[in-house]
Design an enzyme around this catalytic site. Structure first.
Site, PDB file in Angstrom:
ATOM      1  N   CYS A 100       0.941  -1.354   0.105  1.00  0.00           N
ATOM      2  CA  CYS A 100       0.019   0.072   0.027  1.00  0.00           C
ATOM      3  C   CYS A 100       1.005   1.173   0.043  1.00  0.00           C
ATOM      4  O   CYS A 100       1.970   1.168   0.670  1.00  0.00           O
ATOM      5  CB  CYS A 100      -0.980   0.002   1.218  1.00  0.00           C
ATOM      6  SG  CYS A 100      -1.880   1.360   1.364  1.00  0.00           S
ATOM      7  N   HIS A 142      -9.227  -4.236  -1.736  1.00  0.00           N
ATOM      8  CA  HIS A 142      -8.197  -3.379  -1.175  1.00  0.00           C
ATOM      9  C   HIS A 142      -8.317  -2.035  -0.866  1.00  0.00           C
ATOM     10  O   HIS A 142      -8.607  -1.290  -0.238  1.00  0.00           O
ATOM     11  CB  HIS A 142      -6.986  -3.730  -1.662  1.00  0.00           C
ATOM     12  CG  HIS A 142      -5.738  -2.817  -1.071  1.00  0.00           C
ATOM     13  ND1 HIS A 142      -4.874  -3.349  -0.369  1.00  0.00           N
ATOM     14  CD2 HIS A 142      -5.393  -1.512  -1.433  1.00  0.00           C
ATOM     15  CE1 HIS A 142      -3.944  -2.481  -0.041  1.00  0.00           C
ATOM     16  NE2 HIS A 142      -4.195  -1.039  -0.264  1.00  0.00           N
ATOM     17  N   GLU A 143      -8.901  -1.283  -2.130  1.00  0.00           N
ATOM     18  CA  GLU A 143      -9.241   0.166  -2.280  1.00  0.00           C
ATOM     19  C   GLU A 143     -10.449   0.588  -1.762  1.00  0.00           C
ATOM     20  O   GLU A 143     -10.681   1.454  -0.933  1.00  0.00           O
ATOM     21  CB  GLU A 143      -9.022   0.448  -3.597  1.00  0.00           C
ATOM     22  CG  GLU A 143      -7.918   0.491  -4.615  1.00  0.00           C
ATOM     23  CD  GLU A 143      -6.478   0.991  -3.715  1.00  0.00           C
ATOM     24  OE1 GLU A 143      -6.879   2.113  -3.148  1.00  0.00           O
ATOM     25  OE2 GLU A 143      -5.410   0.656  -3.780  1.00  0.00           O
ATOM     26  N   HIS A 146     -10.146   1.011   1.785  1.00  0.00           N
ATOM     27  CA  HIS A 146      -9.804   2.344   2.201  1.00  0.00           C
ATOM     28  C   HIS A 146     -10.785   3.143   2.503  1.00  0.00           C
ATOM     29  O   HIS A 146     -10.820   4.223   3.249  1.00  0.00           O
ATOM     30  CB  HIS A 146      -8.866   3.027   1.045  1.00  0.00           C
ATOM     31  CG  HIS A 146      -7.387   2.504   1.196  1.00  0.00           C
ATOM     32  ND1 HIS A 146      -6.498   2.944   2.257  1.00  0.00           N
ATOM     33  CD2 HIS A 146      -6.690   1.978   0.397  1.00  0.00           C
ATOM     34  CE1 HIS A 146      -5.513   2.570   1.972  1.00  0.00           C
ATOM     35  NE2 HIS A 146      -5.270   1.893   0.816  1.00  0.00           N
TER      36      HIS A 146
END
Length: 191
Positions: A100, A142-143, A146
């Site tokens: 990341c 993953h994004e 966030h």
């Protein structure tokens, strides 16, 4: 040029707000995200910036960008997804390396579902539904994490054999978990 924020910046732990209406400001945020991703990449010869979420620039909006070709560093084009939502995940959970831009020097072996269905808007406002598999599914999940204030390290905290780092030759090698487990910058106390 906007700077990528890193742990322990508390903005990385906030839930992002929906964009709803795409404006010139939204388009500027997307441009800033692409510029910051490519600038980061110039300073990291062994790494590729595959994606980014707006919170990584300290912007509390549900916007992510995904590189169009994660196999070719020369291809610098990205697709923006606005207000992305995970509709469904399925398939076998597979462990693979994740890194990341906001968690420097650390990689992790993270388990994620092999398939994901995502709903989002493109930069022109077109609604899309994406059926992603493999690396694309992993990157999208993953994004989108966030946007919920979740970092990949949250998925593997306490798993001593799941942490890695990049050595001077650009190889991913095991990281001694004892060196980082009490690091409050990485793992703030949960209240």
């Amino acid at each position: 040029m906007k700077k990528i924020i890193t742990t322990p910046d508390p903005r990385l732990r906030e839930k992002s707000k929906k964009v709803n209406h795409i404006t010139p400001e939204t388009q500027q945020i997307i441009k800033d995200m692409v510029d910051a991703s490519l600038e980061w990449e110039k300073k990291h010869p062994y790494e590729l910036s595959a994606a980014m979420a707006a919170p990584q620039l300290g912007i509390n909006q549900r916007i992510i960008i995904i590189r169009d070709d994660t196999e070719n560093k020369e291809n610098a084009s990205f697709t923006a997804l606005i207000d992305p939502e995970v509709i469904k995940t399925e398939g076998k959970e597979i462990a693979d390396y994740e890194g990341c831009l906001s968690v420097p020097f650390i990689y992790g072996m993270v388990k994620r579902p092999s398939k994901a269905r995502i709903k989002a808007k493109l930069e022109d406002g077109t609604e899309v539904r994406i059926r992603a598999e493999g690396q694309l599914a992993r990157t999208l999940l993953h994004e989108i994490d966030h946007l919920e204030g979740i970092l990949f390290i949250d998925h593997i905290k306490g798993q001593e054999d799941a942490f890695y780092e990049l050595n001077d030759e650009g190889d991913i090698v095991p990281l001694d978990y004892a060196k980082i487990k009490d690091n409050k910058d990485l793992f703030p106390d949960e209240d």
